[in-house]
Design an enzyme around this catalytic site. Structure first.
Site, PDB file in Angstrom:
ATOM      1  CB  CYS B  73      -0.894   0.042   1.231  1.00 12.08           C
ATOM      2  SG  CYS B  73      -1.856  -1.450   1.551  1.00 12.08           S
ATOM      3  CB  CYS B  76       0.464   2.911  -4.647  1.00 10.03           C
ATOM      4  SG  CYS B  76       0.888   1.787  -5.991  1.00 10.03           S
ATOM      5  CG  HIS B 178     -31.727   3.626  15.130  1.00  7.47           C
ATOM      6  ND1 HIS B 178     -30.999   3.823  16.272  1.00  7.47           N
ATOM      7  CD2 HIS B 178     -31.581   2.316  14.818  1.00  7.47           C
ATOM      8  CE1 HIS B 178     -30.415   2.685  16.622  1.00  7.47           C
ATOM      9  NE2 HIS B 178     -30.767   1.747  15.767  1.00  7.47           N
ATOM     10  CB  CYS B 219     -29.998  -3.490  14.442  1.00  7.93           C
ATOM     11  SG  CYS B 219     -29.151  -2.266  15.499  1.00  7.93           S
TER      12      CYS B 219
END
Lengths: 141, 258
Positions: B73, B76, B178, B219
């Site tokens: 990673c 680059c 919510h 949930c």
């Protein structure tokens, strides 16, 4: 050929839909022959693994911590409702108020995407409902 | 009750009566107990920071490039602190290559597979959570800023429908809790607005770090509804809707929740 009256009633029912059929005084007859046991009902209500009423409601006389606040407190509920009305709310509160967030504890119709483990099952058995009703009827004040 | 929360609750009451979408979104942080907030406020106490060491190791991990060299990673993008600033705030984003939404986890997993030629880290593996946490950290305190064009709007609409559809044996929607009942007590929890600005989160209930999609499944499980697979179109739609619904909230990753 169906009678014109029947056609009229059916037509009205379809036009008005289930919402308008909700009725706050609706009463449900007992689900079993065995009278409810309030002591067992209390245990069912407190059982956190079974979508406990205490997720949403509070009962001041119980020692349970962290009681819910989404629904009205159940203290004195027996003075407001009779056993049939109480039973109706637990069996399927949608029949009483169509937009309620209170889950239907003894109904399987009109539900969507029920988990595979739970399909076709009710939250409470018929006897659970009777026991819970018997317990709630002790909450007189 | 804390005055701040009391004020939010007042707002909540007003919002519920009027147009809930018209109120500025409130982070889940505001609904946490002070002790839980402190864990998030201090990087040395925040249990999610353990994962960042693994994230940094993966960032630097070289893979053979097939020409006798190596790539990582870092080769680059340089330092994550400079190369990854603001990236997490833009996800999920529309991915022209696949014609669907892609979120940060799926993007990072694909980067590892396609650019490094390494095995793609699985959804919810420690490796992918660690990389996601590292990249998300570089957007901390930046506002969530999703670019919504017509293609993205389709996913927003679909996600909104999912959010508002009642489901499961308990017959509740995400909205039931919510949007219509935030600020209320659900047993020991104070229900928040269900925002996604702190993910990945260390959740005390889980005793580990989890992704947005894991939270969705939690949930759904709690209302006895069948969860969808991590990375599924359904969850990407839900995530896209929630990202847009929470536009402007500051990123708190990696957050701590009860």
């Amino acid at each position: 050929m169906a009678s014109p009256i029947l056609v009229l009633i059916l037509g009205l029912t379809l036009a008005v839909g289930p919402r308008a059929m909700a009725d706050p005084t609706l009463s449900h007859p007992p689900l079993t022959d065995q009278p409810g046991d309030p002591v067992r009902g209390l245990a069912v209500v407190r059982d956190a693994s079974r979508a406990s009423c205490l997720i949403c409601h509070s009962i001041a006389t119980l020692p349970d911590r962290d009681q819910g606040g989404l629904g009205p407190p159940l203290d004195g509920v027996a003075a407001r409702l009779d056993a049939g009305q109480m039973r109706q709310r637990i069996v399927d509160a949608r029949r009483v108020s169509p937009d309620t967030i209170m889950p239907p504890y003894h109904a399987t119709a009109g539900l969507f995407a029920v988990g595979a483990k739970w399909v076709g099952q009710t939250l409470y058995s018929a006897q659970d409902v009777e026991d819970v009703v018997a317990f709630l009827m002790t909450l007189k004040d | 009750m804390k005055p701040a929360l009391a004020f939010l609750l007042m707002l909540g009451g007003a919002a519920n009566a009027a147009d809930p979408a018209g109120v500025a979104p409130v982070s889940g942080y505001e609904f946490m107990e002070p002790a839980t907030r402190q864990l998030q406020d201090d990087d040395f106490l925040n249990p999610a920071f353990f994962l960042l060491e693994q994230g940094r190791a993966l960032w630097d991990q070289p893979w053979p490039d097939g020409q006798g060299g190596a790539r990582s990673c870092r080769s680059c993008h340089g330092d994550p602190e400079t190369g990854m600033t603001g990236v997490a705030a833009r996800y999920p984003a529309f991915d022209a290559e696949s014609g669907r939404m892609i979120n940060l986890e799926l993007k990072l997993s694909r980067e590892v597979a396609d650019r490094l030629g390494a095995p793609a880290p699985a959804y919810e593996s420690d490796a992918l959570l660690a990389l996601t946490a590292l990249v998300a950290l570089q957007s901390r305190s930046l506002p969530m800023a999703i670019d919504v064009d017509a293609r993205v709007q389709d996913w927003v609409d679909r996600g909104r429908k999912m959010f508002e559809t009642r489901r499961g044996q308990l017959n509740l929607s995400c909205k039931s809790c919510h949007e219509d009942n935030w600020g209320q007590k659900l047993r020991g929890d104070t229900i928040s607005q269900g925002h996604i600005n702190a993910f990945p989160i260390f959740r005390l209930t889980w005793d580990e770090v989890g992704s947005r999609h894991r939270m969705f499944s939690w949930c759904m499980d709690s209302i006895r509804s069948e969860p969808y697979p991590f990375g599924s179109d359904e969850y990407l739609a839900l995530e896209t809707y929630l990202a847009v619904r929470g536009q402007g909230l500051l990123i708190e990753a990696p957050g701590v929740r009860r």
